[in-house]
Design a protein around this motif. Structure first.
Motif, PDB file in Angstrom:
ATOM      1  N   ASN A 477      69.024  -3.321 -57.677  1.00 49.41           N
ATOM      2  CA  ASN A 477      69.896  -2.913 -59.028  1.00 49.41           C
ATOM      3  C   ASN A 477      71.299  -2.068 -58.990  1.00 49.41           C
ATOM      4  O   ASN A 477      72.318  -1.481 -59.394  1.00 49.41           O
ATOM      5  CB  ASN A 477      69.764  -3.829 -60.042  1.00 49.41           C
ATOM      6  CG  ASN A 477      68.808  -2.911 -60.927  1.00 49.41           C
ATOM      7  OD1 ASN A 477      68.670  -2.040 -60.036  1.00 49.41           O
ATOM      8  ND2 ASN A 477      68.471  -4.444 -61.662  1.00 49.41           N
ATOM      9  N   LYS A 478      69.284  -0.926 -58.072  1.00 52.80           N
ATOM     10  CA  LYS A 478      70.621   0.425 -58.442  1.00 52.80           C
ATOM     11  C   LYS A 478      71.817   0.811 -57.235  1.00 52.80           C
ATOM     12  O   LYS A 478      72.156   1.766 -57.078  1.00 52.80           O
ATOM     13  CB  LYS A 478      69.700   1.200 -58.797  1.00 52.80           C
ATOM     14  CG  LYS A 478      68.714   1.296 -59.928  1.00 52.80           C
ATOM     15  CD  LYS A 478      68.170   2.809 -60.062  1.00 52.80           C
ATOM     16  CE  LYS A 478      67.525   2.395 -61.657  1.00 52.80           C
ATOM     17  NZ  LYS A 478      66.531   3.731 -61.904  1.00 52.80           N
ATOM     18  N   VAL A 479      71.698  -0.089 -56.229  1.00 51.36           N
ATOM     19  CA  VAL A 479      72.047   0.418 -54.979  1.00 51.36           C
ATOM     20  C   VAL A 479      73.595  -0.343 -54.985  1.00 51.36           C
ATOM     21  O   VAL A 479      73.579  -1.639 -55.460  1.00 51.36           O
ATOM     22  CB  VAL A 479      72.186  -0.987 -53.776  1.00 51.36           C
ATOM     23  CG1 VAL A 479      72.116  -1.073 -52.428  1.00 51.36           C
ATOM     24  CG2 VAL A 479      70.344  -0.154 -53.608  1.00 51.36           C
ATOM     25  N   GLY A 480      74.640   0.130 -54.881  1.00 51.88           N
ATOM     26  CA  GLY A 480      76.066   0.161 -54.376  1.00 51.88           C
ATOM     27  C   GLY A 480      76.919  -0.072 -54.003  1.00 51.88           C
ATOM     28  O   GLY A 480      76.144   0.713 -52.977  1.00 51.88           O
ATOM     29  N   ASP A 481      78.078   0.256 -53.688  1.00 51.77           N
ATOM     30  CA  ASP A 481      78.887   0.462 -52.933  1.00 51.77           C
ATOM     31  C   ASP A 481      78.372   1.764 -52.013  1.00 51.77           C
ATOM     32  O   ASP A 481      79.136   2.020 -50.779  1.00 51.77           O
ATOM     33  CB  ASP A 481      80.005  -0.035 -53.431  1.00 51.77           C
ATOM     34  CG  ASP A 481      80.926  -0.211 -53.596  1.00 51.77           C
ATOM     35  OD1 ASP A 481      80.518  -1.870 -53.195  1.00 51.77           O
ATOM     36  OD2 ASP A 481      81.713   0.057 -54.462  1.00 51.77           O
ATOM     37  N   MET A 482      78.241   2.925 -52.255  1.00 56.00           N
ATOM     38  CA  MET A 482      77.941   3.897 -51.967  1.00 56.00           C
ATOM     39  C   MET A 482      76.807   4.504 -50.791  1.00 56.00           C
ATOM     40  O   MET A 482      76.602   4.984 -49.524  1.00 56.00           O
ATOM     41  CB  MET A 482      76.708   5.640 -52.823  1.00 56.00           C
ATOM     42  CG  MET A 482      76.714   6.158 -52.316  1.00 56.00           C
ATOM     43  SD  MET A 482      76.359   7.922 -53.778  1.00 56.00           S
ATOM     44  CE  MET A 482      77.782   7.994 -54.136  1.00 56.00           C
ATOM     45  N   SER A 483      75.692   2.906 -51.097  1.00 55.52           N
ATOM     46  CA  SER A 483      74.442   2.630 -50.072  1.00 55.52           C
ATOM     47  C   SER A 483      75.159   1.994 -48.624  1.00 55.52           C
ATOM     48  O   SER A 483      75.192   1.941 -48.002  1.00 55.52           O
ATOM     49  CB  SER A 483      73.429   1.915 -50.643  1.00 55.52           C
ATOM     50  OG  SER A 483      72.942   2.779 -51.733  1.00 55.52           O
ATOM     51  N   ILE A 484      75.807   0.995 -49.203  1.00 56.04           N
ATOM     52  CA  ILE A 484      76.439   0.334 -48.168  1.00 56.04           C
ATOM     53  C   ILE A 484      77.509   0.910 -47.080  1.00 56.04           C
ATOM     54  O   ILE A 484      77.471   0.869 -45.920  1.00 56.04           O
ATOM     55  CB  ILE A 484      77.391  -0.515 -48.865  1.00 56.04           C
ATOM     56  CG1 ILE A 484      76.558  -1.614 -49.826  1.00 56.04           C
ATOM     57  CG2 ILE A 484      78.219  -2.087 -47.827  1.00 56.04           C
ATOM     58  CD1 ILE A 484      74.795  -2.738 -49.305  1.00 56.04           C
ATOM     59  N   GLN A 485      78.647   2.160 -47.848  1.00 51.36           N
ATOM     60  CA  GLN A 485      78.850   2.897 -47.464  1.00 51.36           C
ATOM     61  C   GLN A 485      78.539   3.759 -46.066  1.00 51.36           C
ATOM     62  O   GLN A 485      78.806   3.862 -45.367  1.00 51.36           O
ATOM     63  CB  GLN A 485      79.828   3.152 -48.005  1.00 51.36           C
ATOM     64  CG  GLN A 485      81.141   4.271 -47.522  1.00 51.36           C
ATOM     65  CD  GLN A 485      82.380   3.450 -47.038  1.00 51.36           C
ATOM     66  OE1 GLN A 485      82.995   2.794 -47.766  1.00 51.36           O
ATOM     67  NE2 GLN A 485      82.780   3.656 -45.553  1.00 51.36           N
ATOM     68  N   ALA A 486      77.538   4.417 -46.777  1.00 50.02           N
ATOM     69  CA  ALA A 486      76.347   5.079 -45.633  1.00 50.02           C
ATOM     70  C   ALA A 486      76.383   4.005 -44.631  1.00 50.02           C
ATOM     71  O   ALA A 486      75.950   4.838 -43.683  1.00 50.02           O
ATOM     72  CB  ALA A 486      75.141   5.265 -46.700  1.00 50.02           C
ATOM     73  N   LEU A 487      75.727   2.571 -44.720  1.00 46.13           N
ATOM     74  CA  LEU A 487      74.914   1.611 -43.864  1.00 46.13           C
ATOM     75  C   LEU A 487      76.338   2.094 -42.513  1.00 46.13           C
ATOM     76  O   LEU A 487      76.008   1.508 -41.317  1.00 46.13           O
ATOM     77  CB  LEU A 487      74.506   0.820 -44.531  1.00 46.13           C
ATOM     78  CG  LEU A 487      73.507   0.716 -44.650  1.00 46.13           C
ATOM     79  CD1 LEU A 487      72.990  -1.024 -45.575  1.00 46.13           C
ATOM     80  CD2 LEU A 487      72.685   0.745 -44.057  1.00 46.13           C
ATOM     81  N   ALA A 488      77.540   1.606 -43.001  1.00 49.32           N
ATOM     82  CA  ALA A 488      78.900   1.235 -42.009  1.00 49.32           C
ATOM     83  C   ALA A 488      79.123   3.231 -41.522  1.00 49.32           C
ATOM     84  O   ALA A 488      79.685   2.721 -40.433  1.00 49.32           O
ATOM     85  CB  ALA A 488      80.053   1.436 -42.934  1.00 49.32           C
ATOM     86  N   ASN A 489      79.060   4.093 -42.288  1.00 55.03           N
ATOM     87  CA  ASN A 489      79.108   5.070 -41.156  1.00 55.03           C
ATOM     88  C   ASN A 489      77.744   5.621 -40.339  1.00 55.03           C
ATOM     89  O   ASN A 489      78.157   5.997 -38.775  1.00 55.03           O
ATOM     90  CB  ASN A 489      79.138   6.191 -42.677  1.00 55.03           C
ATOM     91  CG  ASN A 489      80.375   5.786 -43.097  1.00 55.03           C
ATOM     92  OD1 ASN A 489      80.814   5.474 -43.268  1.00 55.03           O
ATOM     93  ND2 ASN A 489      80.170   6.812 -44.755  1.00 55.03           N
ATOM     94  N   PHE A 490      76.800   4.981 -40.771  1.00 58.75           N
ATOM     95  CA  PHE A 490      75.428   5.539 -39.602  1.00 58.75           C
ATOM     96  C   PHE A 490      74.645   4.536 -39.169  1.00 58.75           C
ATOM     97  O   PHE A 490      74.805   4.731 -37.844  1.00 58.75           O
ATOM     98  CB  PHE A 490      74.571   6.570 -40.403  1.00 58.75           C
ATOM     99  CG  PHE A 490      74.851   7.339 -41.586  1.00 58.75           C
ATOM    100  CD1 PHE A 490      75.442   8.752 -40.650  1.00 58.75           C
ATOM    101  CD2 PHE A 490      75.484   7.875 -42.497  1.00 58.75           C
ATOM    102  CE1 PHE A 490      75.951   9.812 -40.969  1.00 58.75           C
ATOM    103  CE2 PHE A 490      75.989   8.632 -42.817  1.00 58.75           C
ATOM    104  CZ  PHE A 490      76.500  10.009 -42.344  1.00 58.75           C
ATOM    105  N   CYS A 491      74.490   3.392 -39.581  1.00 58.68           N
ATOM    106  CA  CYS A 491      73.522   2.327 -38.820  1.00 58.68           C
ATOM    107  C   CYS A 491      74.742   1.332 -38.284  1.00 58.68           C
ATOM    108  O   CYS A 491      74.961   0.301 -38.811  1.00 58.68           O
ATOM    109  CB  CYS A 491      73.626   2.066 -39.711  1.00 58.68           C
ATOM    110  SG  CYS A 491      71.998   2.874 -40.808  1.00 58.68           S
ATOM    111  N   HIS A 492      75.194   1.415 -36.686  1.00 58.22           N
ATOM    112  CA  HIS A 492      76.229   0.282 -36.232  1.00 58.22           C
ATOM    113  C   HIS A 492      75.768  -0.026 -35.585  1.00 58.22           C
ATOM    114  O   HIS A 492      76.148  -0.845 -35.120  1.00 58.22           O
ATOM    115  CB  HIS A 492      76.939   1.314 -34.775  1.00 58.22           C
ATOM    116  CG  HIS A 492      77.881   2.693 -36.262  1.00 58.22           C
ATOM    117  ND1 HIS A 492      79.110   3.361 -35.204  1.00 58.22           N
ATOM    118  CD2 HIS A 492      78.029   2.640 -37.512  1.00 58.22           C
ATOM    119  CE1 HIS A 492      79.440   4.565 -36.569  1.00 58.22           C
ATOM    120  NE2 HIS A 492      79.559   3.694 -36.994  1.00 58.22           N
TER     121      HIS A 492
END
Length: 775
Positions: A477-492
């Motif tokens: 529950n501490k995971v938010g938009d910042m983590s999803i944005q990082a996945l979008a930037n690096f983990c294609h």
């Protein structure tokens, strides 16, 4: 009875006709080496002369009387050796009749065994063959090519019911060239029981006993078999080439490698001990539940095993299973082990893990899920000793902390798969430390690690950018938009993402993820992400062409707008699983758009969608694709009545696409065919039990109301007052069976109505609401 050679056979010990003639010609009378038979020559008028008896010698009389007494004792022991004296005597009489009917012992031999060209019978001896079921009386034939044994009486062959289906004689055939040695032996506990031990080059052993004259038979057997074997070896191509003499071990391994079916590979090992040894050495995987003694035997028999599964099922968790001492044996016996599964072995501690780390340097995969006694100390020893480790599963090991992840980053640089779900002590520092050394992780599962947040996930996404394929963050529950944005930037290359229960994830980050991973994303679970709206779902369905499964259950803001005009936008998704349970804004119109737009939908979960019922679907005239392969059909679509749910229910996590379990966990299921339900064990005595197999028809699943199941009216009224008007699938199947007094076992997902399934038939028979009876 009298033989053509002139020798009179007393009783049943019989000698070969050819050998009797040969001895009579050579010695001019009865042979002194015929100790294996009670033969009296009638060549001379006086029977005494055949024994060399002289009337004037008192000592000779005493000698022959004692000798006859010893022979009589040997014959008595021979007859009484079998389990039943009557059966043995019958067998001897049957054998004598068979010899008379066939016209001699040699003809009996040729009828019982296929004789080769030039083969002749040399000797025939009455004896017993010792087996695991006890001694079997019969005749041992010695020819110039083989030794063969045939029982006096045929043995009964029974089926499982105990009925005799056939009677066949017990036969053993051993070629002389395969005999390794013949030697005398005796029972250590009963020295009077003496054997002739025949061993073959293939490792088989045969024990013959009960000879009338053991010493002479043993000496004769050793001599004649040795001479015949030596003579056989001097003959060119005698008996033909044997496959074990032609094929080397490597060639037999090549034959085994070409056998695909498991039954064929098992049959390969039944040929002989050599083939069994080769099959055992080529076995690569083994699943067992064994103690230390059996583990040692398995290690000796299967030295080439690379995968060993010693896991226990959760239902048997009351027993510790493998313990530390067993792991010491495993580590010492299976030195080349690559994969070791110890799931639910709750008796394992850090001591056992240290032994694995010391002795298994080639280990690549270790599963210690739910081994709750393990801590960082034991698994750090594994990380230090098994530096080729590529997969580690530590689900439910609550004593694991960040220290283990840091140790993995320093020693296991090739780690690709880490499952650390429910390890509550792991924090962002551990995830960041793992990312510093392990740059090739393809799959990471840290579900229910509620101390992990955006800093750890962002660091990990940046380091494992090109390798990461699957990431599971359920209830983090501490995971938010910042983590999803990082996945979008690096983990294609991301294909699977689980963020269910991450309440702070919103449309903005999901839309960025869709743009970055639209060509790779296949499965997305984001149930209970309360900020997700129609915009995110619409983008997913429109852009992710490879998307197969999506879960937006309990997302209150999802409505029909997410599914509108999909065909007009060129929607070509391969979507097969869609879960929109408890999405109160979804109606029949949205379901229609999904069904008409998807190529091959298989599962559609619309539980707790108050505006979607079976009746409303039928009234709307929904046309589902008809396909016998189990795809979505109107007949298989199962929707809940809105009165059944007054509260929203959270759908439990289902690990992985398993259609067999989805058929019960979801409302949409493949077509239900008839099946068998077997009664379970009863407390009644066996004489009072009647085993039945109840045939369940498809019609049982068609019941949609409690009235159709024949429950008492008063009970039905009480159910209606509680809002329970329709039955669930498990209730439709189980209530009629239990009502007919059958024992039944039901298995279904949580919340499917199992409690009422067995409780309602009980209430129908007891108490004030029981159904009316004739009595």
């Amino acid at each position: 009875m009298t033989k053509s050679s002139g020798a009179h056979v007393v009783g049943v010990p019989v000698t070969s006709k050819a050998y009797a003639v040969e001895e009579a010609t050579r010695d001019g009378g009865a042979s002194k080496t015929d100790g294996d038979r009670l033969a009296v020559s009638l060549t001379h008028p006086s029977p005494y002369t055949s024994f060399g008896y002289k009337h004037s010698s008192k000592g000779q009389v005493i000698h022959w009387v004692n000798k006859l007494g010893r022979r009589a004792q040997s014959f008595r022991d021979h007859v009484t050796l079998g389990p039943k004296l009557s059966e043995t005597v019958k067998g001897k009489l049957s054998l004598g009749a068979r010899i008379l009917q066939a016209g001699g012992v040699e003809r009996v031999f040729r009828q019982a065994f296929s004789a080769e060209k030039g083969e002749r019978l040399v000797k025939a001896l009455q004896c017993y063959l010792y087996t695991t079921g006890g001694p079997i009386a019969g005749m041992l034939f010695v020819s110039n090519r083989k030794i063969a044994f045939r029982s006096d009486r045929s043995l009964a062959v029974t089926n499982r019911a105990g009925d005799v289906v056939a009677r066949v004689p017990y036969k053993v055939v051993v070629p002389l060239r395969r005999i390794k040695r013949v030697r005398p032996s005796e029972n250590a506990d009963k020295p009077e029981q003496k054997y002739i031990h025949v061993a073959t080059v293939d490792g088989f052993e045969f024990w013959f006993m009960g000879f009338v004259s053991y010493q002479r038979c043993c000496k004769y057997m050793q001599q004649v078999i040795s001479e015949l074997a030596q003579a056989l070896l001097t003959l060119p191509n005698a008996g033909g080439a044997l496959i074990n003499d032609v094929l080397a071990d490597d060639e037999l391994r090549a034959v085994l490698a070409r056998l695909g079916a498991e039954a064929e590979r098992d049959a390969f090992g039944l040929v002989c001990c050599r083939w069994l040894r080769i099959q055992s050495s080529e076995r690569r995987s083994l699943r067992a539940r064994a103690g230390p003694i059996m583990l040692r035997r398995l290690a000796a028999r299967f030295p080439g095993v690379l995968e060993l599964d010693l896991s226990r099922s959760p239902s048997g968790s009351f027993y510790p299973g493998v313990i530390d001492h067993d792991l010491d044996i495993v580590a010492g016996g299976f030195r080349n082990l690559r994969v070791l599964a110890l799931q639910n072995c709750k008796g394992i501690t850090d001591v056992g893990m240290v032994k694995l780390g010391d002795k298994l340097p080639f280990l690549q995969s270790l599963d210690v899920s739910h081994c709750r006694k393990l801590s960082d100390r034991g698994l750090k020893a594994v990380a230090l000793g098994c530096q080729n480790l590529r997969q580690l599963l530590i689900t439910g090991c609550r004593l694991i902390t960040d220290n283990l992840l840091i140790a993995l980053s320093k020693n296991c640089l090739h780690l690709e798969d880490l499952v650390a779900a429910a390890c509550n002590s792991i924090t962002d520092a551990g995830i960041s430390g793992l990312a510093d050394g392990c740059h090739n992780i393809k799959s990471l599962d840290i579900s229910k690690c509620n101390k992990v947040g955006d800093p750890g996930v962002c660091k990990f996404a940046e380091v494992s950018s090109s390798a990461l394929v699957s990431l599971k963050l359920l209830d983090c529950n501490k995971v938010g938009d910042m983590s999803i944005q990082a996945l979008a930037n690096f983990c294609h290359n991301l294909e699977t993402l689980v963020i269910g229960g991450c309440h702070d994830v919103s449309d903005e980050s999901i839309e960025a993820l869709v743009l970055a991973c639209c060509n790779r994303l296949k499965s997305l679970r984001m149930d209970w992400c309360l900020k997700i709206t129609d915009s995110s779902l619409r983008n997913l369905l429109s852009n992710c062409k490879l998307l197969v499964a999506i879960d937006v259950g309990c997302c209150d803001q999802i409505t029909d707008a997410a599914f509108q005009d999909l065909e007009a936008n060129g929607f070509q998704s391969e979507l097969r699983l869609l879960k929109i349970s408890s999405c109160v804004g979804v109606t029949v119109a949205g379901v229609r758009n999904v069904v008409e737009s998807c190529k091959a939908p298989e599962h559609l979960d619309v539980r707790s969608c108050a505006q979607v019922t079976r009746q409303s679907c039928e009234q709307a005239g929904l046309q589902f694709p008809e396909d016998k392969s189990g795809e979505l059909t109107l007949a298989s679509l199962e929707v809940q009545n809105k009165l059944e749910y007054d509260k929203k229910e959270r759908v439990k996590h289902i690990g992985g696409p398993q259609p067999s379990s989805w058929a019960f966990a979801l409302n949409v299921k493949p077509k239900v065919y008839s099946f068998n339900v077997k009664p379970v064990k009863s407390a009644l005595p066996k004489s009072a039990m009647v085993r039945k197999t109840l045939k369940i028809d498809e019609s049982l699943f068609s019941a949609k109301s409690f009235e159709e199941l024949g429950l008492p009216p008063l009970l039905i009224d009480r159910l209606n007052k509680e809002g329970l008007a329709t039955t669930t699938e498990v209730q439709s199947a189980a209530i009629p069976i239990i009502s007919q007094m059958y024992d039944a076992v039901t298995q279904s997902y949580t919340g499917s109505g199992k409690t009422l399934a067995y409780l309602l038939p009980i209430l129908s028979e007891i108490g004030p609401i029981k159904r009316p009876t004739e009595h």
